[in-house]
Scaffold this active site. Sequence first.
Site, mmCIF file in Angstrom:
data_model
loop_
_atom_site.group_PDB
_atom_site.id
_atom_site.type_symbol
_atom_site.label_atom_id
_atom_site.label_comp_id
_atom_site.label_asym_id
_atom_site.label_seq_id
_atom_site.Cartn_x
_atom_site.Cartn_y
_atom_site.Cartn_z
ATOM 1 N N GLU A 118 0.860 -1.381 -0.059
ATOM 2 C CA GLU A 118 0.105 0.002 -0.129
ATOM 3 C C GLU A 118 0.877 1.195 0.004
ATOM 4 O O GLU A 118 0.550 2.350 -0.553
ATOM 5 C CB GLU A 118 -0.897 -0.004 1.322
ATOM 6 C CG GLU A 118 -1.869 -1.276 1.308
ATOM 7 C CD GLU A 118 -2.820 -0.974 2.353
ATOM 8 O OE1 GLU A 118 -3.997 -0.805 2.109
ATOM 9 O OE2 GLU A 118 -2.578 -1.352 3.562
ATOM 10 N N GLU B 179 -3.298 -10.205 4.077
ATOM 11 C CA GLU B 179 -4.348 -9.630 4.781
ATOM 12 C C GLU B 179 -5.492 -10.976 4.986
ATOM 13 O O GLU B 179 -5.875 -11.057 6.133
ATOM 14 C CB GLU B 179 -5.140 -8.497 4.185
ATOM 15 C CG GLU B 179 -4.345 -7.257 4.472
ATOM 16 C CD GLU B 179 -3.384 -6.943 3.475
ATOM 17 O OE1 GLU B 179 -2.852 -7.683 2.894
ATOM 18 O OE2 GLU B 179 -2.808 -5.705 3.539
HETATM 19 C C1 1HE Z 1 6.728 -8.288 12.348
HETATM 20 C C2 1HE Z 1 6.023 -8.156 11.214
HETATM 21 C C3 1HE Z 1 4.666 -7.264 10.984
HETATM 22 C C4 1HE Z 1 7.727 -9.080 10.659
HETATM 23 N N1 1HE Z 1 4.199 -7.109 12.141
HETATM 24 N N2 1HE Z 1 6.089 -7.582 13.684
HETATM 25 N N3 1HE Z 1 1.995 -8.391 7.147
HETATM 26 C C5 1HE Z 1 2.349 -9.713 7.178
HETATM 27 O O1 1HE Z 1 1.647 -10.334 7.368
HETATM 28 C C6 1HE Z 1 3.899 -9.878 6.972
HETATM 29 C C7 1HE Z 1 4.474 -10.627 8.285
HETATM 30 N N4 1HE Z 1 5.870 -10.748 8.066
HETATM 31 C C8 1HE Z 1 6.403 -11.834 7.410
HETATM 32 O O2 1HE Z 1 5.745 -12.539 6.731
HETATM 33 C C9 1HE Z 1 7.729 -11.939 7.539
HETATM 34 O O3 1HE Z 1 8.277 -11.385 8.644
HETATM 35 C C10 1HE Z 1 8.577 -11.413 6.336
HETATM 36 C C11 1HE Z 1 8.590 -12.205 5.059
HETATM 37 C C12 1HE Z 1 8.366 -9.862 5.943
HETATM 38 C C13 1HE Z 1 10.112 -11.310 6.722
HETATM 39 O O4 1HE Z 1 10.408 -12.590 7.053
HETATM 40 P P1 1HE Z 1 12.042 -12.781 8.200
HETATM 41 O O5 1HE Z 1 12.267 -14.202 8.016
HETATM 42 O O6 1HE Z 1 13.073 -11.940 7.135
HETATM 43 O O7 1HE Z 1 11.497 -12.106 9.234
HETATM 44 P P2 1HE Z 1 10.998 -12.683 10.670
HETATM 45 O O8 1HE Z 1 11.763 -13.579 11.363
HETATM 46 O O9 1HE Z 1 9.658 -13.188 10.095
HETATM 47 O O10 1HE Z 1 10.578 -11.334 11.381
HETATM 48 C C14 1HE Z 1 11.498 -10.610 12.203
HETATM 49 C C15 1HE Z 1 11.040 -9.847 13.237
HETATM 50 O O11 1HE Z 1 10.090 -8.841 12.736
HETATM 51 C C16 1HE Z 1 9.930 -10.849 14.011
HETATM 52 O O12 1HE Z 1 10.003 -10.396 15.358
HETATM 53 P P3 1HE Z 1 10.993 -10.959 16.584
HETATM 54 O O13 1HE Z 1 10.801 -10.086 17.770
HETATM 55 O O14 1HE Z 1 10.517 -12.232 16.796
HETATM 56 O O15 1HE Z 1 12.441 -10.855 16.095
HETATM 57 C C17 1HE Z 1 8.876 -10.581 13.664
HETATM 58 O O16 1HE Z 1 7.632 -11.060 14.406
HETATM 59 C C18 1HE Z 1 8.630 -9.183 13.317
HETATM 60 N N5 1HE Z 1 7.785 -8.889 12.133
HETATM 61 N N6 1HE Z 1 6.755 -8.612 10.329
HETATM 62 C C19 1HE Z 1 4.965 -7.292 13.351
HETATM 63 N N7 1HE Z 1 4.038 -7.150 10.027
HETATM 64 C C20 1HE Z 1 -3.381 -0.561 7.290
HETATM 65 S S1 1HE Z 1 -3.709 -2.247 6.922
HETATM 66 C C21 1HE Z 1 -2.413 -3.102 6.384
HETATM 67 C C22 1HE Z 1 -2.643 -4.495 6.581
HETATM 68 C C23 1HE Z 1 -1.360 -5.488 6.446
HETATM 69 O O17 1HE Z 1 -0.268 -4.750 6.222
HETATM 70 S S2 1HE Z 1 -1.446 -6.810 6.704
HETATM 71 C C24 1HE Z 1 -0.051 -7.763 6.453
HETATM 72 C C25 1HE Z 1 0.789 -7.614 7.556
#
Ligand code: 1HE
Length: 270
Positions: free
Chosen positions: A123, A143
């Site tokens: 977005e 989402e």
């Molecule tokens: C996060 C987020 C997040 C990572 N919110 N903390 N977005 C998603 O559904 C995407 C979610 N994220 C992922 O699928 C993956 O993190 C990635 C593919 C982006 C990257 O993977 P990777 O292996 O490089 O990293 P990771 O180990 O998954 O994440 C590293 C840290 O970032 C980890 O936290 P930690 O404290 O355990 O180290 C994750 O929890 C954190 N992290 N992504 C919170 N999104 C206005 S409406 C919009 C609606 C949306 O955007 S919905 C889609 C949300």
Amino acid sequence: MPNAFAPVTGALSALDLLTLSQDSAVWHVRLNRPAKRNAISDALIAQLHQVFVELPADVKAVVLSGEGQHFCAGLDLSELVERDIGSAVLHSRMWHAAFDAIQFGRVPVVAVLHGAVVGGGLELAAACHIRVAEPSTYFGLPEGQRGIFVGGGGSARIPRLMGVSRMTDLMLTGRVYDVDEGHAAGLLQYKVGEGEGLARGIALARRIAGNAPMSNFAVMHALPRIAEQPQAEGLFTEALMAAVAESTPEAQDRLRAFLDGRAGKVVKSS
Ligand code: 1HE
């Protein structure tokens, strides 16, 4: 080139989730939450809004990128769980205000994409005017899997880039596009080699910054509105905008420079 950029000084330099640097008329705004994959928290959306509303008058173009391995992982999901309906509406409207400040702000914004460009990250990219992407880039709208819907203007902006049917596919099936699929679908204008995105983004921003301000204004503000208008109204709006742009001293100087042989010709891009 990127190393000519120096840290921005002044009030905006205090923002802790964005790294801001400047090289004459071009600003580089970098999302700086790599440990959370640049997930957009309430604080980060507020800082993005502030930067684009308060851009100094000498800035003519912005490059937006993400620190670390990914451009942006979208909404910070850790903040979502606590929200009631009323605050959820206001939260979405906060994103709308921030991304409107990018799309309909003062200057064009070039997004440099790599790694995950997902959910709210897509977005955000869609609110920018030019998208440059490296081969590591991938696009998704998870989402559906998270039990939510887009809330950062995605349903208004993304179909205008890729069409409703492709966006429906990404949202219903969880399909992820690689950079070539994203390119074919219209999500980016420039595909570059790995590690080349920033240099290309900056080069494009410098060219954009060299345009007459009124031309850039017309492209940002009039073009998307004209495209939504019925043809007769669109043509009328176009005539008004063209007259405004043509009557600026800057346009007259540039036209005269071309006629005097002092301006560049149109050449094919390399
Ligand atoms: C996060 C987020 C997040 C990572 N919110 N903390 N977005 C998603 O559904 C995407 C979610 N994220 C992922 O699928 C993956 O993190 C990635 C593919 C982006 C990257 O993977 P990777 O292996 O490089 O990293 P990771 O180990 O998954 O994440 C590293 C840290 O970032 C980890 O936290 P930690 O404290 O355990 O180290 C994750 O929890 C954190 N992290 N992504 C919170 N999104 C206005 S409406 C919009 C609606 C949306 O955007 S919905 C889609 C949300």
